[in-house]
Design a protein around this motif. Sequence first.
Motif, PDB file in Angstrom:
ATOM      1  N   ILE A   1      10.876  -9.825   5.544  1.00  0.00           N
ATOM      2  CA  ILE A   1      10.533  -8.599   4.412  1.00  0.00           C
ATOM      3  C   ILE A   1      11.875  -7.856   4.087  1.00  0.00           C
ATOM      4  O   ILE A   1      13.011  -7.736   4.789  1.00  0.00           O
ATOM      5  CB  ILE A   1       9.604  -7.666   5.193  1.00  0.00           C
ATOM      6  CG1 ILE A   1       9.288  -6.475   4.128  1.00  0.00           C
ATOM      7  CG2 ILE A   1      10.287  -6.997   6.558  1.00  0.00           C
ATOM      8  CD1 ILE A   1       8.129  -5.508   4.709  1.00  0.00           C
TER       9      ILE A   1
ATOM     10  N   ASP B   1       7.633   2.162  -1.901  1.00  0.00           N
ATOM     11  CA  ASP B   1       7.118   1.803  -0.718  1.00  0.00           C
ATOM     12  C   ASP B   1       7.547   0.575  -0.063  1.00  0.00           C
ATOM     13  O   ASP B   1       8.201  -0.216  -0.697  1.00  0.00           O
ATOM     14  CB  ASP B   1       5.660   1.380  -1.001  1.00  0.00           C
ATOM     15  CG  ASP B   1       4.894   2.676  -1.235  1.00  0.00           C
ATOM     16  OD1 ASP B   1       3.814   2.309  -2.069  1.00  0.00           O
ATOM     17  OD2 ASP B   1       5.303   3.669  -1.329  1.00  0.00           O
ATOM     18  N   VAL B   2       7.631   0.742   1.448  1.00  0.00           N
ATOM     19  CA  VAL B   2       8.139  -0.477   2.259  1.00  0.00           C
ATOM     20  C   VAL B   2       7.227  -0.960   2.970  1.00  0.00           C
ATOM     21  O   VAL B   2       6.516  -0.077   3.715  1.00  0.00           O
ATOM     22  CB  VAL B   2       9.443  -0.117   2.911  1.00  0.00           C
ATOM     23  CG1 VAL B   2      10.144  -1.334   3.752  1.00  0.00           C
ATOM     24  CG2 VAL B   2      10.480   0.543   1.905  1.00  0.00           C
ATOM     25  N   GLY B   3       7.002  -2.201   3.147  1.00  0.00           N
ATOM     26  CA  GLY B   3       6.090  -2.852   4.223  1.00  0.00           C
ATOM     27  C   GLY B   3       4.808  -3.499   3.292  1.00  0.00           C
ATOM     28  O   GLY B   3       4.967  -3.682   2.195  1.00  0.00           O
ATOM     29  N   PRO B   4       3.919  -4.002   4.153  1.00  0.00           N
ATOM     30  CA  PRO B   4       3.591  -3.552   5.520  1.00  0.00           C
ATOM     31  C   PRO B   4       4.442  -4.728   6.249  1.00  0.00           C
ATOM     32  O   PRO B   4       4.769  -5.541   5.907  1.00  0.00           O
ATOM     33  CB  PRO B   4       2.087  -4.055   5.736  1.00  0.00           C
ATOM     34  CG  PRO B   4       1.630  -4.989   4.330  1.00  0.00           C
ATOM     35  CD  PRO B   4       2.688  -4.486   3.330  1.00  0.00           C
TER      36      PRO B   4
ATOM     37  N   HIS C   1       5.604   4.870   3.133  1.00  0.00           N
ATOM     38  CA  HIS C   1       5.726   5.640   1.726  1.00  0.00           C
ATOM     39  C   HIS C   1       6.890   6.287   1.835  1.00  0.00           C
ATOM     40  O   HIS C   1       6.938   7.315   2.346  1.00  0.00           O
ATOM     41  CB  HIS C   1       4.306   6.141   1.600  1.00  0.00           C
ATOM     42  CG  HIS C   1       3.155   5.444   1.694  1.00  0.00           C
ATOM     43  ND1 HIS C   1       2.779   4.573   0.456  1.00  0.00           N
ATOM     44  CD2 HIS C   1       2.175   5.466   2.313  1.00  0.00           C
ATOM     45  CE1 HIS C   1       1.787   3.934   0.824  1.00  0.00           C
ATOM     46  NE2 HIS C   1       1.364   4.462   1.967  1.00  0.00           N
TER      47      HIS C   1
ATOM     48  N   VAL D   1      14.067  -4.747   2.962  1.00  0.00           N
ATOM     49  CA  VAL D   1      13.894  -3.400   3.093  1.00  0.00           C
ATOM     50  C   VAL D   1      15.279  -2.779   2.719  1.00  0.00           C
ATOM     51  O   VAL D   1      16.333  -3.495   2.643  1.00  0.00           O
ATOM     52  CB  VAL D   1      13.677  -3.133   4.630  1.00  0.00           C
ATOM     53  CG1 VAL D   1      12.333  -3.488   4.909  1.00  0.00           C
ATOM     54  CG2 VAL D   1      14.906  -3.569   5.448  1.00  0.00           C
TER      55      VAL D   1
ATOM     56  N   ASN E   1       1.812  -0.475   9.081  1.00  0.00           N
ATOM     57  CA  ASN E   1       1.223  -0.319   7.650  1.00  0.00           C
ATOM     58  C   ASN E   1       2.572  -0.077   6.902  1.00  0.00           C
ATOM     59  O   ASN E   1       3.704   0.009   7.132  1.00  0.00           O
ATOM     60  CB  ASN E   1       0.078   0.583   7.675  1.00  0.00           C
ATOM     61  CG  ASN E   1      -1.039  -0.022   8.219  1.00  0.00           C
ATOM     62  OD1 ASN E   1      -1.256  -1.154   8.244  1.00  0.00           O
ATOM     63  ND2 ASN E   1      -1.537   1.049   8.923  1.00  0.00           N
ATOM     64  N   THR E   2       2.212  -0.226   5.502  1.00  0.00           N
ATOM     65  CA  THR E   2       3.174   0.489   4.573  1.00  0.00           C
ATOM     66  C   THR E   2       3.922   1.684   4.980  1.00  0.00           C
ATOM     67  O   THR E   2       2.911   2.663   4.997  1.00  0.00           O
ATOM     68  CB  THR E   2       2.583   0.418   3.058  1.00  0.00           C
ATOM     69  OG1 THR E   2       1.734  -0.773   2.926  1.00  0.00           O
ATOM     70  CG2 THR E   2       3.610   0.275   2.043  1.00  0.00           C
TER      71      THR E   2
END
Lengths: 188, 175, 202
Positions: B42, B32-35, B27, B44, B24-25
């Motif tokens: 993605i 926030d990074v994700g999900p 925090h 990052v 999941n995301t």
Amino acid sequence: MFGEKGYALVKELSRYEDSLPPYNTDLVNEVSNEIKLLIDQNKEDAQMTTDEGSGAPSMVSTIRIRHAAVKRNLRCLMAYHYNRIRCLRTMRWEFGSILPVDIRANLSSAESEPWQLICGQSVTGGVNLAVDLKPPKALYIEVRCLADYGNLELNDGSVILLKKDSRHYLPRNECEELIRQGVLRHIV
Amino acid sequence: MNPDEVEFLGEKQFITIIPTFNSNTIHLITGDVGPFRASLPIRVPLWMAINLKQQQKCKIQQPDWMEIEALETIKENEKLSRTFTKMPSEHYMIEAKLLLGFASDDIPRADEIRTIIKDIWDIRMSKIRSSVDVLVKNAGSYAALDHLTIMEINTIRPILPHALDQIYRIKASPR
Amino acid sequence: MPLPTAYSPNYYSLDDILATQERTPCKFLINVPKMGNLNPSTIEKDLPAGTALELPMWLVLEMSTGRQPIVLPELPKIYKEAYREILEADACAVDLHKFNLYFYELGSYAKRFDRKGDVHQTLLHTFRTRFRQLMDLADNSISDPSVQQRLDTLERRLFKDGYNARTKLNAWLVESGATIEAANMVINHKKRKRLNMEDLMK
């Protein structure tokens, strides 16, 4: 020549760039005595000028020169003491809160009190300023012990025996101080 | 500043990775990074990418500018231009060092890329040195530092500002 | 890492005290009773007017100011015409340490004695010309101590700054991790202890 001893005091301190020489009580006393002697001589001459009236040669220039020497000696003494305390402050960052025995022997009795004050300073507001002096890369690091240190108690209560050449995988913030003191070596 | 500190700043750059796990995301303080979904790219921060790579939880995607042809073009521009040209990334040296160090298997022709980036770095460094020398010698009051990255600026600290301070001191002392 | 600040002397600066101990020639304008001991070559008690001596800068500065100066100061010979010409010709080739260990510091004080402002110009010109050489020395990272012999104190300080920065940069370029290291003072302290032990055992 005036001020030679003060100069010697300052020169001795400047030669020791990253450690502290023993507190030179003898030389400090000699400089203080020179200051007292100069001041007494000045008082005598000033008295003589006011006593004898305008017939005597003016001692003003003599008094000026001696006064300059007094100021010079005072500056040397102040600089000597001030820079020693500055050095103590640097040592707090480098050695941690415990000074090696031979350096502690070099402090004068008057200098141990400032040391206590300095030691108290780096844990303010609950944050220990002496960790993470370099940006951290990982939570746990591998270290090797360089000398027999004894037991180290970690925050979670477990006790680790640090023997020479033993390797451990420890949390970074616990062993950082020991690495800076040279007891452990960080292995990448 | 220490080069480590500059690296710390540079690690905040975003790069694309392909995770091999689902999550999941997350925090974080900075955002926030994700999900995370396995096999879906993605973006990052670099520090997180390196960390995940070390745990073998992702594959790093090569940044667009880190291709041989693109770098060759940059190098030629740099050689021909008298001033500094804009670099593809604010922290190209840091990204290069970290990615080529930890993820060289994800980047094809890593050694050649390393060589070209080093050449670009050397060209820019010698330009810096000669312009600093001109600045000091001719007592200029400013120098154009457009398009210099922080790592490069850091190489002339602290010697340049200290030297300028000393010149100021000599100038300002009473005649 | 401590915040690196440029050298900026104050009352407590050890280097400023050492620099102002350097000697400069001066001539006494009036008789000064009881100060014969300033002149090592006579045993007279008083110092007659007209005596020319070389005295430390701190003393000369105090004596030459005010409404009734006691001495007339002169430029030390390294700031005079002949030496200035050597510096104008090729500042980089000069061994500044031989001129004076505190060339720039002493010069900053001595230039007050020069009406024309030539010393001021020479100081600036010398520093600016030698800066490139200084930067190159620091960048090449050879820890050859003899390379610092030809620099004066101000330049040595800058050299140390540049050399440390360059060493850190090179270490960063080569290594891939931020190792925590033992503090410099700790390393030097251990080295000194080892040397002392070796001396004792001889």
